[in-house]
Design a protein around this motif. Structure first.
Motif, PDB file in Angstrom:
ATOM      1  N   HIS A 377       0.839  -1.193   0.000  1.00  0.00           N
ATOM      2  CA  HIS A 377       0.000   0.000   0.000  1.00  0.00           C
ATOM      3  C   HIS A 377       0.878   1.248   0.000  1.00  0.00           C
ATOM      4  CE1 HIS A 377       0.900  -0.462   4.305  1.00  0.00           C
ATOM      5  NE2 HIS A 377       0.775   0.856   4.372  1.00  0.00           N
ATOM      6  N   VAL A 378       0.248   2.387  -0.179  1.00  0.00           N
ATOM      7  CA  VAL A 378       0.933   3.678  -0.125  1.00  0.00           C
ATOM      8  C   VAL A 378       0.257   4.521   0.950  1.00  0.00           C
ATOM      9  CG1 VAL A 378       1.501   5.774  -1.403  1.00  0.00           C
ATOM     10  CG2 VAL A 378       1.503   3.563  -2.582  1.00  0.00           C
ATOM     11  N   ASP A 379       1.038   5.148   1.787  1.00  0.00           N
ATOM     12  CA  ASP A 379       0.481   6.060   2.791  1.00  0.00           C
ATOM     13  C   ASP A 379       0.429   7.468   2.195  1.00  0.00           C
ATOM     14  OD1 ASP A 379       0.174   4.166   4.884  1.00  0.00           O
ATOM     15  OD2 ASP A 379       2.329   4.256   5.247  1.00  0.00           O
ATOM     16  N   THR A 380      -0.742   8.052   2.164  1.00  0.00           N
ATOM     17  CA  THR A 380      -0.906   9.347   1.523  1.00  0.00           C
ATOM     18  C   THR A 380      -2.050  10.114   2.157  1.00  0.00           C
ATOM     19  OG1 THR A 380      -1.249  10.444  -0.608  1.00  0.00           O
ATOM     20  CG2 THR A 380      -2.472   8.429  -0.228  1.00  0.00           C
ATOM     21  N   LYS A 381      -2.114  11.393   1.858  1.00  0.00           N
ATOM     22  CA  LYS A 381      -3.236  12.201   2.317  1.00  0.00           C
ATOM     23  C   LYS A 381      -4.475  11.831   1.522  1.00  0.00           C
ATOM     24  CE  LYS A 381      -3.420  16.598   1.288  1.00  0.00           C
ATOM     25  NZ  LYS A 381      -3.068  18.033   1.230  1.00  0.00           N
ATOM     26  N   PHE A 382      -5.629  11.848   2.177  1.00  0.00           N
ATOM     27  CA  PHE A 382      -6.868  11.473   1.507  1.00  0.00           C
ATOM     28  C   PHE A 382      -7.203  12.449   0.384  1.00  0.00           C
ATOM     29  CE2 PHE A 382     -11.479  12.143   1.100  1.00  0.00           C
ATOM     30  CZ  PHE A 382     -11.823  10.916   0.565  1.00  0.00           C
ATOM     31  N   ALA A 383      -7.590  11.895  -0.745  1.00  0.00           N
ATOM     32  CA  ALA A 383      -8.083  12.690  -1.870  1.00  0.00           C
ATOM     33  C   ALA A 383      -9.074  11.820  -2.617  1.00  0.00           C
ATOM     34  CB  ALA A 383      -6.940  13.117  -2.782  1.00  0.00           C
ATOM     35  N   GLY A 384     -10.324  12.185  -2.591  1.00  0.00           N
ATOM     36  CA  GLY A 384     -11.340  11.379  -3.251  1.00  0.00           C
ATOM     37  C   GLY A 384     -12.713  11.903  -2.912  1.00  0.00           C
ATOM     38  N   THR A 385     -13.705  11.022  -2.947  1.00  0.00           N
ATOM     39  CA  THR A 385     -15.078  11.420  -2.690  1.00  0.00           C
ATOM     40  C   THR A 385     -15.660  10.555  -1.584  1.00  0.00           C
ATOM     41  OG1 THR A 385     -15.319  12.020  -5.018  1.00  0.00           O
ATOM     42  CG2 THR A 385     -17.342  11.794  -3.736  1.00  0.00           C
ATOM     43  N   LEU A 386     -16.042  11.178  -0.483  1.00  0.00           N
ATOM     44  CA  LEU A 386     -16.632  10.443   0.627  1.00  0.00           C
ATOM     45  C   LEU A 386     -17.921   9.760   0.168  1.00  0.00           C
ATOM     46  CD1 LEU A 386     -16.073  12.972   3.542  1.00  0.00           C
ATOM     47  CD2 LEU A 386     -14.866  10.831   3.140  1.00  0.00           C
TER      48      LEU A 386
END
Length: 525
Positions: A377-386
């Motif tokens: 997996h990759v650890d990243t800041k959330f970016a998407g659609t709840l």
């Protein structure tokens, strides 16, 4: 396109460009995601953990020379691809190396990218493995074989004269620059005379570079009457180029650096991806803060308008099933059939576009990220659609291909029910969103009630829909390890198989209004 150097990688499948001169208003064509991309670079490099066991100095020097030859030979091949093996007798070692640039780019650009790859890979020495990836080129070396011997290319002839005198190298370089300059001038004049609508510059993306003025003209100065959709990112316009081809022009409003990086990310990704279920990038334009994408025109707009929008109830069961299969195959291509795993991370109904014959294509790659093969997996800041985002990603930023699997499961539920994932169950006053409602009906063995009431299904179709609801719940399970890969999902969808007796784990329900989390599991027979 990159060479299929892994034996299990299948060739890319081309697709036709659907043309349609009709104009329709698509309110949700390319919706803006509810969060901003983190703007991470698409360049990746990694080194192995094992160092050479013999003389480190000799090993480093020998592999460095080998990688230098790979760097120099790759831009000289017809397909910008090299695979070679070197025996290092003094060290009793065999090193395998491979490199390739994206198709249709100028060899000079390939050489620039290969120089970057060489610099990154030599930083790994004396370790026995290194990898480099950029949207323009890919390179890897390892003592472990990762391609067949019959795939190697004799690079000796390509390198003849490579190590000549310094003066000859300088003179040759100057001559090459002059020749390249003359070729570019002649070619540019020829293209301008032949077709003033566009200029075909072989940029890093390998796609058509349209002038801003030409696209401005094709959209009637980005007129209101040509708008296909609006969002926080900007607008999408219908355009006619070459007097006959209908396309969609995505005009982005760039307000800060992250948005520019998102644009560049989308261009780099989709210019190298070709699949019948992925929206095709036809060209682009960048002039100051004016950033444009030229994309396939999809006559029927986005899927959501057929589920709960202006066209609600017009899709029959067979069309819905084919759309589900199409989305799944597109995700398989991103996850398994490209040279590196791509996670879309914003799969939702408004990002699924439909052609004039209702074939599904995944769109909007602005938030896509890369996942190296050797990482879970990759650890990243959330970016998407709840609502579509998997709980482990929305809460903790843990990103993997199973995030797309989860989102796909939510989209299946929307397609079958005709309801939006964030709509609360209207049958009773509760906080049940679509996923929780589907799960509770499944627990009671009455999930046939979940099917869209506008569908008039026969018994076979009802049974088929019920099985696909179960597959959707399988895709949304927690923990992540319980979710199938998209390749497995395609097999299940095509076989129409029932889950039968299986440990189905209850999903993690994320309530977007108050972000409450409800977790539980049970065995379902």
């Amino acid at each position: 396109m990159f060479h299929a150097y892994h034996h299990h990688r299948r060739a890319f499948v081309g697709h036709s460009h659907h043309r349609n001169s009709r104009y329709e208003a698509f309110d949700d064509f390319y919706n803006n995601p509810n969060a901003t991309a983190d703007g991470a670079s698409t360049q990746l490099s990694s080194c192995g953990n094992v160092s050479a066991s013999e003389s480190l100095t000799n090993y480093t020097q020998s592999v460095d020379e080998f990688l230098s030859d790979i760097r120099d030979a790759t831009p000289k091949t017809s397909n910008l691809y090299v695979a070679s093996i070197k025996q290092i007798a003094s060290e009793n070692a065999t090193v395998y190396a491979i490199a390739q640039c994206a198709e249709n780019i100028n060899p000079a650009f390939c050489g620039t990218c290969m120089s970057t790859a060489y610099n990154k890979l030599t930083e790994c020495l004396p370790r026995t493995e290194g990898r480099f990836f950029d949207m323009v080129c890919f390179a890897r070396y390892s003592e472990t074989p990762f391609f067949n011997v019959n795939q190697t290319i004799d690079i000796a002839n390509l390198l003849k004269g490579q190590h000549s005198s310094k003066l000859a190298t300088i003179v040759g370089a100057i001559g090459g620059v002059v020749l390249l300059f003359l070729i570019i001038v002649v070619w540019s004049l020829y293209r301008r005379q032949k077709n003033s609508k566009k200029t075909e510059q072989e940029d890093l993306k390998g796609t058509l570079n349209y002038s801003y003025k030409d696209l401005q003209l094709a959209t009637n100065n980005f007129s209101e009457e040509n708008i296909l959709g609006k969002g926080g990112f900007g607008e999408v316009f219908k355009a006619i180029i070459d007097d006959k081809n209908v396309v969609a022009v995505k005009k982005l409003e760039i307000r800060h650096a992250k948005e520019k990086e998102e644009y560049e990310n989308e261009v780099k990704l989709i210019s190298n991806i070709h699949h019948r279920n992925l929206l095709r990038l036809l060209g682009w334009s960048r002039e100051g803060s004016n950033l444009l994408l030229v994309l396939e025109y999809m006559a029927n707009g986005s899927l959501d308008r057929f589920l709960w929008g202006s066209k609600r109830g017009t899709l029959d069961w067979n069309q819905r099933y084919e759309i589900i299969i199409g989305i799944a195959k597109g995700l398989v291509h991103l996850h398994n059939e490209f040279h590196i795993k791509i996670i879309h991370r914003d799969i939702k109904s408004s990002n699924i576009l439909l052609s004039d014959d209702f074939k599904a294509k995944i769109a909007d790659f602005g938030l896509a990220r890369l996942q190296p093969d050797d990482e879970t997996h990759v650890d990243t800041k959330f970016a998407g659609t709840l609502g579509y985002a998997a709980p482990e990603y929305a809460r903790h930023g843990v990103l993997s291909d199973k995030v797309d699997t989860y989102s796909f499961g939510i989209v299946i539920l929307e397609i079958i029910s005709g309801r939006k994932c964030t709509d609360m169950n209207s049958e009773r006053p509760s906080m049940e969103y679509l996923l929780e409602h589907a799960w509770k009906l499944y627990e009671k063995k009455v999930h046939i009630k979940f099917i869209d009431e506008t569908l008039d299904l026969n018994q076979y179709e009802q049974e088929h829909a019920v099985k696909i609801i179960e597959i959707a719940l399988l895709c949304t399970q927690s923990p992540v390890s319980k979710r199938p890969t998209m390749s497995d999902v395609v097999l299940m969808l095509q076989d129409g198989q029932s889950l039968g007796e299986r440990n189905l784990t209850r999903p993690t329900f994320v309530h977007n209004q108050d972000r409450r989390i409800h977790i539980g599991s049970r065995k379902v027979i």
